[in-house]
Design a protein around this motif. Structure first.
Motif, mmCIF file in Angstrom:
data_model
loop_
_atom_site.group_PDB
_atom_site.id
_atom_site.type_symbol
_atom_site.label_atom_id
_atom_site.label_comp_id
_atom_site.label_asym_id
_atom_site.label_seq_id
_atom_site.Cartn_x
_atom_site.Cartn_y
_atom_site.Cartn_z
ATOM 1 N N PRO A 99 0.792 -1.239 0.000
ATOM 2 C CA PRO A 99 0.000 0.000 0.000
ATOM 3 C C PRO A 99 0.821 1.284 0.000
ATOM 4 O O PRO A 99 0.377 2.295 -0.545
ATOM 5 N N GLN A 100 2.010 1.259 0.552
ATOM 6 C CA GLN A 100 2.829 2.470 0.597
ATOM 7 C C GLN A 100 3.213 2.955 -0.803
ATOM 8 O O GLN A 100 3.548 4.128 -0.986
ATOM 9 N N ILE A 101 3.154 2.072 -1.788
ATOM 10 C CA ILE A 101 3.451 2.491 -3.162
ATOM 11 C C ILE A 101 2.408 3.499 -3.645
ATOM 12 O O ILE A 101 2.682 4.311 -4.525
ATOM 13 N N GLY A 102 1.232 3.475 -3.045
ATOM 14 C CA GLY A 102 0.193 4.433 -3.396
ATOM 15 C C GLY A 102 0.574 5.875 -3.110
ATOM 16 O O GLY A 102 -0.101 6.799 -3.538
ATOM 17 N N GLU A 103 1.678 6.062 -2.397
ATOM 18 C CA GLU A 103 2.153 7.420 -2.109
ATOM 19 C C GLU A 103 2.801 8.068 -3.331
ATOM 20 O O GLU A 103 3.050 9.269 -3.338
ATOM 21 N N VAL A 104 3.110 7.266 -4.347
ATOM 22 C CA VAL A 104 3.648 7.802 -5.599
ATOM 23 C C VAL A 104 2.626 7.573 -6.705
ATOM 24 O O VAL A 104 1.794 6.676 -6.613
ATOM 25 N N SER A 105 2.696 8.369 -7.727
ATOM 26 C CA SER A 105 1.755 8.244 -8.841
ATOM 27 C C SER A 105 2.133 7.059 -9.726
ATOM 28 O O SER A 105 3.258 6.551 -9.663
ATOM 29 N N PRO A 106 1.207 6.624 -10.574
ATOM 30 C CA PRO A 106 1.554 5.562 -11.527
ATOM 31 C C PRO A 106 2.741 5.946 -12.407
ATOM 32 O O PRO A 106 3.548 5.097 -12.781
ATOM 33 N N TRP A 107 2.870 7.227 -12.709
ATOM 34 C CA TRP A 107 3.931 7.698 -13.604
ATOM 35 C C TRP A 107 5.268 7.711 -12.891
ATOM 36 O O TRP A 107 6.296 7.393 -13.487
ATOM 37 N N GLN A 108 5.255 8.056 -11.611
ATOM 38 C CA GLN A 108 6.484 7.995 -10.821
ATOM 39 C C GLN A 108 6.933 6.543 -10.663
ATOM 40 O O GLN A 108 8.114 6.239 -10.749
ATOM 41 N N ALA A 109 5.980 5.657 -10.444
ATOM 42 C CA ALA A 109 6.298 4.231 -10.318
ATOM 43 C C ALA A 109 6.863 3.695 -11.638
ATOM 44 O O ALA A 109 7.857 2.961 -11.640
ATOM 45 N N ALA A 110 6.255 4.058 -12.759
ATOM 46 C CA ALA A 110 6.751 3.609 -14.066
ATOM 47 C C ALA A 110 8.153 4.148 -14.320
ATOM 48 O O ALA A 110 9.006 3.439 -14.872
ATOM 49 N N CYS A 111 8.400 5.360 -13.889
ATOM 50 C CA CYS A 111 9.733 5.948 -14.023
ATOM 51 C C CYS A 111 10.739 5.151 -13.205
ATOM 52 O O CYS A 111 11.820 4.814 -13.683
ATOM 53 N N ALA A 112 10.368 4.808 -11.981
ATOM 54 C CA ALA A 112 11.268 4.040 -11.114
ATOM 55 C C ALA A 112 11.516 2.647 -11.682
ATOM 56 O O ALA A 112 12.658 2.178 -11.738
ATOM 57 N N VAL A 113 10.458 1.977 -12.111
ATOM 58 C CA VAL A 113 10.583 0.617 -12.648
ATOM 59 C C VAL A 113 11.467 0.602 -13.892
ATOM 60 O O VAL A 113 12.269 -0.313 -14.088
ATOM 61 N N SER A 114 11.347 1.623 -14.725
ATOM 62 C CA SER A 114 12.129 1.681 -15.964
ATOM 63 C C SER A 114 13.484 2.343 -15.764
ATOM 64 O O SER A 114 14.217 2.534 -16.726
ATOM 65 N N GLN A 115 13.801 2.696 -14.532
ATOM 66 C CA GLN A 115 15.043 3.408 -14.206
ATOM 67 C C GLN A 115 15.161 4.691 -15.021
ATOM 68 O O GLN A 115 16.229 5.061 -15.486
ATOM 69 N N GLY A 116 14.014 5.344 -15.217
ATOM 70 C CA GLY A 116 13.977 6.600 -15.948
ATOM 71 C C GLY A 116 14.030 6.456 -17.454
ATOM 72 O O GLY A 116 14.044 7.438 -18.181
ATOM 73 N N ARG A 117 14.031 5.235 -17.961
ATOM 74 C CA ARG A 117 14.208 5.004 -19.401
ATOM 75 C C ARG A 117 12.918 4.651 -20.126
ATOM 76 O O ARG A 117 12.964 4.053 -21.208
ATOM 77 N N LEU A 118 11.787 5.012 -19.577
ATOM 78 C CA LEU A 118 10.504 4.652 -20.168
ATOM 79 C C LEU A 118 10.409 5.048 -21.647
ATOM 80 O O LEU A 118 9.864 4.307 -22.456
ATOM 81 N N LEU A 119 10.942 6.194 -22.023
ATOM 82 C CA LEU A 119 10.875 6.652 -23.406
ATOM 83 C C LEU A 119 12.141 6.343 -24.200
ATOM 84 O O LEU A 119 12.275 6.759 -25.343
ATOM 85 N N SER A 120 13.051 5.611 -23.616
ATOM 86 C CA SER A 120 14.307 5.278 -24.300
ATOM 87 C C SER A 120 14.084 4.132 -25.292
ATOM 88 O O SER A 120 13.376 3.178 -24.992
ATOM 89 N N PRO A 121 14.721 4.223 -26.445
ATOM 90 C CA PRO A 121 14.534 3.177 -27.452
ATOM 91 C C PRO A 121 15.055 1.813 -27.015
ATOM 92 O O PRO A 121 14.615 0.792 -27.535
ATOM 93 N N SER A 122 15.963 1.782 -26.066
ATOM 94 C CA SER A 122 16.547 0.498 -25.656
ATOM 95 C C SER A 122 15.831 -0.149 -24.480
ATOM 96 O O SER A 122 16.265 -1.168 -23.978
ATOM 97 N N TRP A 123 14.725 0.453 -24.024
ATOM 98 C CA TRP A 123 14.010 -0.123 -22.894
ATOM 99 C C TRP A 123 12.638 -0.567 -23.333
ATOM 100 O O TRP A 123 12.007 0.140 -24.103
ATOM 101 N N PRO A 124 12.079 -1.603 -22.871
ATOM 102 C CA PRO A 124 12.643 -2.638 -21.997
ATOM 103 C C PRO A 124 13.468 -3.613 -22.794
ATOM 104 O O PRO A 124 13.268 -3.871 -23.933
#
Length: 124
Positions: A99-124
């Motif tokens: 539940p503590q993950i709810g303290e961040v937005s879905p977009w912040q979580a996606a950023c963390a999961v992708s290590q900031g590379r969500l829009l990078s051509p080499s990810w995932p």
């Protein structure tokens, strides 16, 4: 702070643009609403659109892996919309377990999961 690699704007701003696109808004309308240059917003949308299927697969697998009782997102009208839905679904699944993950937005979580590379051509 949650920022994507090689992007000035925070993940929440990019996420808002993605949601607006799924809702039917165009790049100009989104740029005006977010107070960002239209070229910048158009770049985000194009880059995400090119990566949408990869993003959808990655976040759908994450949703299933972390969820207590995962419910994969329903099919959407486009791969772009399906990818956004999978990102939000993965966040919801993670919140159901931690539940503590709810303290961040879905977009912040996606950023963390992708290590900031969500829009990078080499990810995932």
């Amino acid at each position: 702070m949650f920022a994507l690699v090689r992007r000035v704007d925070l993940a929440d701003v990019v996420g808002a643009a993605l949601v607006a696109k799924v809702s039917g808004a165009g790049a100009r309308t989104i740029a005006e609403a977010l107070g960002r240059p239209v070229e910048t917003v158009r770049g985000w949308l194009r880059r995400f659109g090119r990566r949408a299927e990869h993003v959808r697969v990655y976040f759908t697998a994450l949703l299933v892996e972390v969820g207590i009782d995962p419910v994969p997102p329903a099919l959407a009208a486009s791969s772009f919309a399906q990818a956004v839905s999978a990102m939000v679904g993965a966040w919801k699944s993670a919140v159901s377990r931690w539940p503590q993950i709810g303290e961040v937005s879905p977009w912040q979580a996606a950023c963390a999961v992708s290590q900031g590379r969500l829009l990078s051509p080499s990810w995932p």
